[in-house]
Design a protein around this motif. Structure first.
Motif, PDB file in Angstrom:
ATOM      1  N   VAL A  84       0.853  -1.187   0.000  1.00 51.25           N
ATOM      2  CA  VAL A  84       0.000   0.000   0.000  1.00 51.25           C
ATOM      3  C   VAL A  84       0.887   1.234   0.000  1.00 51.25           C
ATOM      4  CG1 VAL A  84      -1.853  -1.189   1.233  1.00 51.25           C
ATOM      5  CG2 VAL A  84      -0.138   0.107   2.521  1.00 51.25           C
ATOM      6  N   ARG A  85       0.264   2.343  -0.308  1.00 53.75           N
ATOM      7  CA  ARG A  85       0.986   3.628  -0.248  1.00 53.75           C
ATOM      8  C   ARG A  85       0.301   4.505   0.781  1.00 53.75           C
ATOM      9  NH1 ARG A  85       5.045   5.683  -2.890  1.00 53.75           N
ATOM     10  NH2 ARG A  85       5.380   7.925  -2.938  1.00 53.75           N
ATOM     11  N   THR A  86       1.089   5.008   1.707  1.00 51.50           N
ATOM     12  CA  THR A  86       0.530   5.845   2.762  1.00 51.50           C
ATOM     13  C   THR A  86       0.171   7.221   2.209  1.00 51.50           C
ATOM     14  OG1 THR A  86       2.743   6.575   3.412  1.00 51.50           O
ATOM     15  CG2 THR A  86       1.827   4.660   4.554  1.00 51.50           C
ATOM     16  N   GLY A  87      -0.665   7.934   2.974  1.00 51.74           N
ATOM     17  CA  GLY A  87      -1.061   9.283   2.593  1.00 51.74           C
ATOM     18  C   GLY A  87      -0.116  10.318   3.168  1.00 51.74           C
ATOM     19  N   ASP A  88      -0.588  11.545   3.208  1.00 55.78           N
ATOM     20  CA  ASP A  88       0.208  12.631   3.764  1.00 55.78           C
ATOM     21  C   ASP A  88       0.311  12.485   5.282  1.00 55.78           C
ATOM     22  OD1 ASP A  88       0.572  13.805   1.270  1.00 55.78           O
ATOM     23  OD2 ASP A  88      -1.285  14.976   1.435  1.00 55.78           O
ATOM     24  N   PHE A  89       1.213  13.259   5.869  1.00 58.31           N
ATOM     25  CA  PHE A  89       1.279  13.300   7.321  1.00 58.31           C
ATOM     26  C   PHE A  89      -0.066  13.770   7.865  1.00 58.31           C
ATOM     27  CE2 PHE A  89       5.855  13.784   6.342  1.00 58.31           C
ATOM     28  CZ  PHE A  89       6.307  12.683   7.056  1.00 58.31           C
ATOM     29  N   GLY A  90      -0.548  13.096   8.880  1.00 56.04           N
ATOM     30  CA  GLY A  90      -1.857  13.408   9.450  1.00 56.04           C
ATOM     31  C   GLY A  90      -2.973  12.575   8.870  1.00 56.04           C
ATOM     32  N   GLU A  91      -2.697  11.752   7.840  1.00 55.24           N
ATOM     33  CA  GLU A  91      -3.710  10.880   7.243  1.00 55.24           C
ATOM     34  C   GLU A  91      -3.463   9.436   7.643  1.00 55.24           C
ATOM     35  OE1 GLU A  91      -3.923  11.326   3.042  1.00 55.24           O
ATOM     36  OE2 GLU A  91      -4.277  13.493   3.107  1.00 55.24           O
ATOM     37  N   GLN A  92      -4.515   8.785   8.103  1.00 55.08           N
ATOM     38  CA  GLN A  92      -4.420   7.384   8.483  1.00 55.08           C
ATOM     39  C   GLN A  92      -4.738   6.476   7.302  1.00 55.08           C
ATOM     40  OE1 GLN A  92      -7.022   6.754  11.835  1.00 55.08           O
ATOM     41  NE2 GLN A  92      -5.521   7.516  13.296  1.00 55.08           N
TER      42      GLN A  92
END
Length: 329
Positions: A84-92
């Motif tokens: 998977v690819r994580t989102g921006d900082f602050g996004e779960q």
């Protein structure tokens, strides 16, 4: 009679705890399925491999369905991993897995990836003169303060609320505790670097972050300046390899860079001046050397200086130059 009843109830309790009811698989006090991620602490906008393993469930014969943020992504027999690819900082990033075993039992599992942004600042406890615009650099056996600044959104979070785990030189623990957002560590030899890792998390949440920095170790140096009678040290103009003067005397000021701050402030540095090939006894101020013209004609004097920290023997610097008294005729 009372003892027999107690044993009977205990036996019933054991049988009940070991009974698995059709349709759902219960984890009686322990995790039947575990996740591992690569990297261990994912960052923002990063590709992450999520691997599932179990000591109690045969995942190789199970049908596994993966959901990422409630969207079905992958389904199939023995599908034990996903990227998977994580989102921006602050996004779960919320990963849900439904496992249907060959025995017809169902197990649900969830993993939440919540990357926190971590910045690392380091400050060498070494000397630089006033108005120096550069950064103080660590030298042999000097100390460096390293500070972590975590945040999980666009605003800076309170560092005192986070849990920190520090490691340097890859294996040396430097402490771990809530609010321990800075450490002081020693460095090694010039030309090397000291790797520093910090892992941080916000207790009671899923927010986690990690950061790595390699701190370079440099050689100290010493620079020569003119010491003017009225203006003091002329920091705006370092002396060149060869300097000319029309005066009858000229005072040179030696200024060390990147020597351990405690050694300099405690007066532990040694200054060894040579004029020509002759050792010159230090003046009242060991950082100063005054040269005097011996006549009216052109005259040059070669000077050299060795500066050393006796408590950190490899903190050493050498400089040399030529002071030329031009003709007064």
């Amino acid at each position: 009679m009372y003892l027999s009843t107690k044993r009977a109830l205990l036996l019933i309790g054991i049988i009940f705890s070991l009974t698995t009811f059709p349709g759902t698989l219960f984890a009686a006090g322990f995790d039947l399925v575990k996740f591992t991620t690569t990297p261990k602490t994912p960052g923002a906008n990063e590709s992450v491999l999520v691997l599932m393993n179990s000591f109690a469930v045969n995942l190789s014969t199970a049908n596994i369905t993966w959901y990422v943020n409630k969207e079905p992504i992958k389904n199939g027999m023995a599908e034990k991993s996903i990227t998977v690819r994580t989102g921006d900082f602050g996004e779960q990033t919320i990963i849900d897995v439904i496992i249907l075993t060959a025995e017809g039992q169902t197990l649900n599992k969830q993993l939440v990836i919540a990357p926190a942004e971590v910045d690392i600042l380091w400050e060498a406890q070494t000397y630089t003169p006033p108005f120096y615009k550069g950064k103080a650099l660590p030298s042999y056996k000097s100390m460096v303060r390293v500070t972590a600044i975590p945040r999980f959104n666009t605003l800076t979070s309170n560092p005192a609320e986070y849990y920190y785990k520090w490691t340097y030189d890859r294996i040396k623990g430097a402490g771990e505790a809530i609010g321990r957002n800075s450490i002081v560590i020693p460095v090694g030899y010039a030309g090397s670097s000291v790797p520093v890792d910090v892992e941080t998390s916000l207790p009671g949440t899923e927010w986690k972050g990690a950061k790595y920095v390699a701190i370079p170790v440099s050689d100290p140096k010493v620079t020569l300046y003119e010491q003017a009678p009225l203006l003091g040290t002329l920091f705006h103009h370092a002396l060149k390899q060869s300097t000319e003067t029309t005066g009858t005397e000229f005072t040179v000021r030696a200024v060390p860079y990147f020597f351990s701050l405690d050694g300099l402030l405690n007066g532990e540095l040694s200054y060894k001046w040579n004029v020509g090939n002759q050792y010159r006894q230090s003046e009242v101020d060991a950082q100063n050397l005054t040269l005097v013209r011996s006549g009216k004609n052109l005259e040059s004097q070669t000077i050299s200086l060795d500066v050393q920290n006796p408590k950190r023997i490899l903190q050493h610097a050498r400089v040399q130059g030529v002071i030329s008294f031009t003709s007064q005729e």
